[in-house]
Write a protein that holds these residues in place. Sequence first.
Motif, PDB file in Angstrom:
ATOM      1  N   GLY A  13       0.775  -1.229   0.000  1.00 58.96           N
ATOM      2  CA  GLY A  13       0.000   0.000   0.000  1.00 58.96           C
ATOM      3  C   GLY A  13       0.806   1.278   0.000  1.00 58.96           C
ATOM      4  N   THR A  14       2.114   1.181  -0.213  1.00 54.52           N
ATOM      5  CA  THR A  14       2.953   2.383  -0.188  1.00 54.52           C
ATOM      6  C   THR A  14       3.303   2.900  -1.572  1.00 54.52           C
ATOM      7  OG1 THR A  14       4.946   1.020  -0.010  1.00 54.52           O
ATOM      8  CG2 THR A  14       3.967   1.798   2.051  1.00 54.52           C
ATOM      9  N   SER A  15       2.870   2.218  -2.626  1.00 54.54           N
ATOM     10  CA  SER A  15       3.197   2.685  -3.977  1.00 54.54           C
ATOM     11  C   SER A  15       2.263   2.051  -4.992  1.00 54.54           C
ATOM     12  CB  SER A  15       4.659   2.340  -4.337  1.00 54.54           C
ATOM     13  OG  SER A  15       4.836   0.933  -4.389  1.00 54.54           O
ATOM     14  N   GLY A  16       2.279   2.603  -6.186  1.00 57.44           N
ATOM     15  CA  GLY A  16       1.611   2.009  -7.339  1.00 57.44           C
ATOM     16  C   GLY A  16       0.125   1.758  -7.161  1.00 57.44           C
ATOM     17  N   ILE A  17      -0.317   0.620  -7.676  1.00 51.10           N
ATOM     18  CA  ILE A  17      -1.734   0.269  -7.629  1.00 51.10           C
ATOM     19  C   ILE A  17      -2.215   0.134  -6.187  1.00 51.10           C
ATOM     20  CG2 ILE A  17      -3.365  -1.599  -8.128  1.00 51.10           C
ATOM     21  CD1 ILE A  17      -1.931  -1.988 -10.802  1.00 51.10           C
ATOM     22  N   GLY A  18      -1.379  -0.441  -5.313  1.00 54.29           N
ATOM     23  CA  GLY A  18      -1.781  -0.606  -3.916  1.00 54.29           C
ATOM     24  C   GLY A  18      -2.094   0.719  -3.252  1.00 54.29           C
ATOM     25  N   ALA A 180      -7.166  -8.140 -12.201  1.00 53.36           N
ATOM     26  CA  ALA A 180      -6.126  -8.467 -13.177  1.00 53.36           C
ATOM     27  C   ALA A 180      -5.778  -7.237 -14.013  1.00 53.36           C
ATOM     28  CB  ALA A 180      -6.591  -9.602 -14.086  1.00 53.36           C
ATOM     29  N   PRO A 181      -4.825  -6.422 -13.545  1.00 56.56           N
ATOM     30  CA  PRO A 181      -4.498  -5.184 -14.257  1.00 56.56           C
ATOM     31  C   PRO A 181      -3.713  -5.432 -15.545  1.00 56.56           C
ATOM     32  CG  PRO A 181      -3.740  -5.139 -11.962  1.00 56.56           C
ATOM     33  CD  PRO A 181      -4.055  -6.553 -12.307  1.00 56.56           C
ATOM     34  N   PRO A 182      -3.814  -4.502 -16.489  1.00 60.28           N
ATOM     35  CA  PRO A 182      -2.883  -4.463 -17.616  1.00 60.28           C
ATOM     36  C   PRO A 182      -1.623  -3.753 -17.138  1.00 60.28           C
ATOM     37  CG  PRO A 182      -4.377  -2.628 -17.780  1.00 60.28           C
ATOM     38  CD  PRO A 182      -4.769  -3.384 -16.521  1.00 60.28           C
ATOM     39  N   GLY A 183      -0.722  -3.398 -18.035  1.00 61.89           N
ATOM     40  CA  GLY A 183       0.387  -2.542 -17.662  1.00 61.89           C
ATOM     41  C   GLY A 183      -0.155  -1.182 -17.247  1.00 61.89           C
ATOM     42  N   VAL A 184       0.238  -0.718 -16.073  1.00 64.64           N
ATOM     43  CA  VAL A 184      -0.235   0.553 -15.536  1.00 64.64           C
ATOM     44  C   VAL A 184       0.988   1.422 -15.247  1.00 64.64           C
ATOM     45  CG1 VAL A 184      -1.493   1.668 -13.650  1.00 64.64           C
ATOM     46  CG2 VAL A 184      -2.305  -0.516 -14.568  1.00 64.64           C
ATOM     47  N   PRO A 199      -2.697   4.969 -17.717  1.00 65.35           N
ATOM     48  CA  PRO A 199      -2.558   5.911 -16.601  1.00 65.35           C
ATOM     49  C   PRO A 199      -3.252   5.378 -15.352  1.00 65.35           C
ATOM     50  CG  PRO A 199      -3.133   7.073 -18.614  1.00 65.35           C
ATOM     51  CD  PRO A 199      -3.264   5.611 -18.923  1.00 65.35           C
ATOM     52  N   LEU A 200      -2.612   5.539 -14.208  1.00 69.27           N
ATOM     53  CA  LEU A 200      -3.128   4.978 -12.963  1.00 69.27           C
ATOM     54  C   LEU A 200      -4.519   5.514 -12.637  1.00 69.27           C
ATOM     55  CD1 LEU A 200      -2.772   3.277 -10.414  1.00 69.27           C
ATOM     56  CD2 LEU A 200      -1.519   5.196  -9.391  1.00 69.27           C
ATOM     57  N   ASP A 201      -4.743   6.805 -12.809  1.00 69.75           N
ATOM     58  CA  ASP A 201      -6.051   7.384 -12.481  1.00 69.75           C
ATOM     59  C   ASP A 201      -7.162   6.775 -13.329  1.00 69.75           C
ATOM     60  OD1 ASP A 201      -4.912   8.971 -10.569  1.00 69.75           O
ATOM     61  OD2 ASP A 201      -4.911  10.809 -11.768  1.00 69.75           O
ATOM     62  N   GLU A 202      -6.877   6.556 -14.609  1.00 70.89           N
ATOM     63  CA  GLU A 202      -7.877   5.945 -15.489  1.00 70.89           C
ATOM     64  C   GLU A 202      -8.160   4.513 -15.072  1.00 70.89           C
ATOM     65  OE1 GLU A 202      -6.918   6.254 -19.614  1.00 70.89           O
ATOM     66  OE2 GLU A 202      -6.519   8.411 -19.524  1.00 70.89           O
ATOM     67  N   PHE A 203      -7.108   3.806 -14.704  1.00 70.40           N
ATOM     68  CA  PHE A 203      -7.271   2.423 -14.258  1.00 70.40           C
ATOM     69  C   PHE A 203      -8.155   2.363 -13.009  1.00 70.40           C
ATOM     70  CE2 PHE A 203      -5.708  -0.840 -11.268  1.00 70.40           C
ATOM     71  CZ  PHE A 203      -6.091  -1.974 -11.963  1.00 70.40           C
TER      72      PHE A 203
END
Length: 252
Positions: A13-18, A180-184, A199-203
């Motif tokens: 939870g400290t970076s990226g999708i988490g 199941a994410p794509p490349g983000v 883009p992370l926001d769109e995801f």
Amino acid sequence: MNSTGNTILVTGGTSGIGLGLALKFHEAGNNVIIAGRRKALLDKIVAEHPGIDSVLLDVRDPQSILGASEALAISHPNLNVLINSAGIMHWEDLTDPDDLITAENIVTTNLLGTIRLAYTFIPQLTKQPSATIVNVSSALAFVPLPSTPTYSATKAAVHSFTQSLRVQLEASSVEVIELAPPGVRTTLLGQENDENAMPLDEFLEEIFELLEINPTPKELVVERAKPLRFAEANGSHDEILKMLAGYKPPQE
């Protein structure tokens, strides 16, 4: 899964999708706990986002997982959502013996971490009237990126494990969801500036639209991930695999 009113633990939870999921769920009115192994980073995020809690947790260490679960059972007895988002991804050359250590670390983090967290937290989750486990796999679970073979393999294993987990918990109060994410565009594999990544926001926006569906889909698959997710079914698997095989690690 209710999109609000939960007590949610987010690993990685400290970076990226988490981190993106943690902040989005917090904004939606959930009590969110971010988990990670760097206390200074956890403290920084908590300070910047009042209301978010944190717990030290190294998904590679069974004792760390057990300790975190015992602490959270006391501090957050209403914990009812576990999001298994912690993961690492590295390039590998299968002809280089030195890369075996990299492969083993990926398995320990991505696969064993997910399995251990599920085993450890299920007793607490099943006590709740309504609970959810979200396992983050990848579109690469369905067609591998050959230059990241162990990452792709662990995500395929997470997909399989999640299916079995769903069946075994079917009679309980715990629903099981796979994301199941794509490349983000995150720091995972240095994709933060990759124009080919989502883009992370769109995801996150698309994921939360899927969460509004009732009942919640068993698999959260955004449009960009669908070509890989359904490649085997629609006969395009080999074509996509060949395309991904042409994607090489950047030269340092």
